[in-house]
Scaffold this motif. Structure first.
Motif, PDB file in Angstrom:
ATOM      1  N   GLU A  13      56.989  33.871  14.680  1.00  0.00           N
ATOM      2  CA  GLU A  13      56.212  33.245  15.751  1.00  0.00           C
ATOM      3  C   GLU A  13      55.109  32.349  15.195  1.00  0.00           C
ATOM      4  O   GLU A  13      54.761  31.340  15.787  1.00  0.00           O
ATOM      5  CB  GLU A  13      55.607  34.309  16.677  1.00  0.00           C
ATOM      6  N   ALA A  14      54.541  32.733  14.058  1.00  0.00           N
ATOM      7  CA  ALA A  14      53.476  31.933  13.447  1.00  0.00           C
ATOM      8  C   ALA A  14      54.033  30.770  12.642  1.00  0.00           C
ATOM      9  O   ALA A  14      53.280  29.904  12.203  1.00  0.00           O
ATOM     10  CB  ALA A  14      52.606  32.819  12.554  1.00  0.00           C
ATOM     11  N   VAL A  83      60.962  23.871   5.700  1.00  0.00           N
ATOM     12  CA  VAL A  83      59.881  23.806   6.685  1.00  0.00           C
ATOM     13  C   VAL A  83      60.186  24.801   7.791  1.00  0.00           C
ATOM     14  O   VAL A  83      61.316  24.893   8.268  1.00  0.00           O
ATOM     15  CB  VAL A  83      59.754  22.382   7.272  1.00  0.00           C
ATOM     16  N   SER A  84      59.178  25.542   8.200  1.00  0.00           N
ATOM     17  CA  SER A  84      59.322  26.469   9.310  1.00  0.00           C
ATOM     18  C   SER A  84      58.994  25.748  10.612  1.00  0.00           C
ATOM     19  O   SER A  84      57.982  25.051  10.708  1.00  0.00           O
ATOM     20  CB  SER A  84      58.378  27.662   9.125  1.00  0.00           C
ATOM     21  N   LEU A  85      59.868  25.915  11.591  1.00  0.00           N
ATOM     22  CA  LEU A  85      59.654  25.318  12.906  1.00  0.00           C
ATOM     23  C   LEU A  85      59.444  26.447  13.913  1.00  0.00           C
ATOM     24  O   LEU A  85      60.412  27.071  14.359  1.00  0.00           O
ATOM     25  CB  LEU A  85      60.850  24.454  13.314  1.00  0.00           C
ATOM     26  N   LEU A  89      63.994  29.299  16.434  1.00  0.00           N
ATOM     27  CA  LEU A  89      64.991  30.340  16.265  1.00  0.00           C
ATOM     28  C   LEU A  89      64.796  31.399  17.347  1.00  0.00           C
ATOM     29  O   LEU A  89      63.709  31.921  17.534  1.00  0.00           O
ATOM     30  CB  LEU A  89      64.842  30.992  14.879  1.00  0.00           C
ATOM     31  N   SER A  90      65.887  31.688  18.031  1.00  0.00           N
ATOM     32  CA  SER A  90      65.843  32.764  19.039  1.00  0.00           C
ATOM     33  C   SER A  90      66.292  34.053  18.380  1.00  0.00           C
ATOM     34  O   SER A  90      67.363  34.108  17.778  1.00  0.00           O
ATOM     35  CB  SER A  90      66.777  32.449  20.203  1.00  0.00           C
TER      36      SER A  90
END
Length: 94
Positions: A13-14, A83-85, A89-90
């Protein structure tokens, strides 16, 4: 592999990624650090450094690096940028 302690608990989530970076220069020292982590004796700062970031860049002397993408082994051209988006992602929870 219950003793494996590489990486942390980054929050999806972060939008954070976990990165574990070896701080040794010789291959045998890295193998020793990996073995210690596998048996549960590896600690942060002891031949490895654990980080959390929103973006990680992997550089290498090699032109292509083997990586796993969705369980498939592929070769990608270096440098790699991960890179984290957040929210992309569900995750289903039972």
């Amino acid at each position: 592999l219950s003793g494996l302690h590489f990486g942390g608990r980054a929050s999806l989530e972060a939008g954070l990624l976990d990165a574990t970076v070896p701080t040794v220069e010789r291959r045998r020292d890295f193998v020793g650090a990996l073995f210690r982590a596998l048996i549960g004796f590896g600690r942060d700062g002891e031949r490895v450094r654990r980080l959390q970031a929103k973006r990680v860049v992997v550089v290498s002397r090699r032109r292509y690096l083997p990586v796993a993408v969705d369980g498939e082994r592929v070769r990608l051209r270096a440098p790699l940028e991960i890179v984290s988006l957040p929210g992309a992602l569900s995750v289903l929870r039972a």
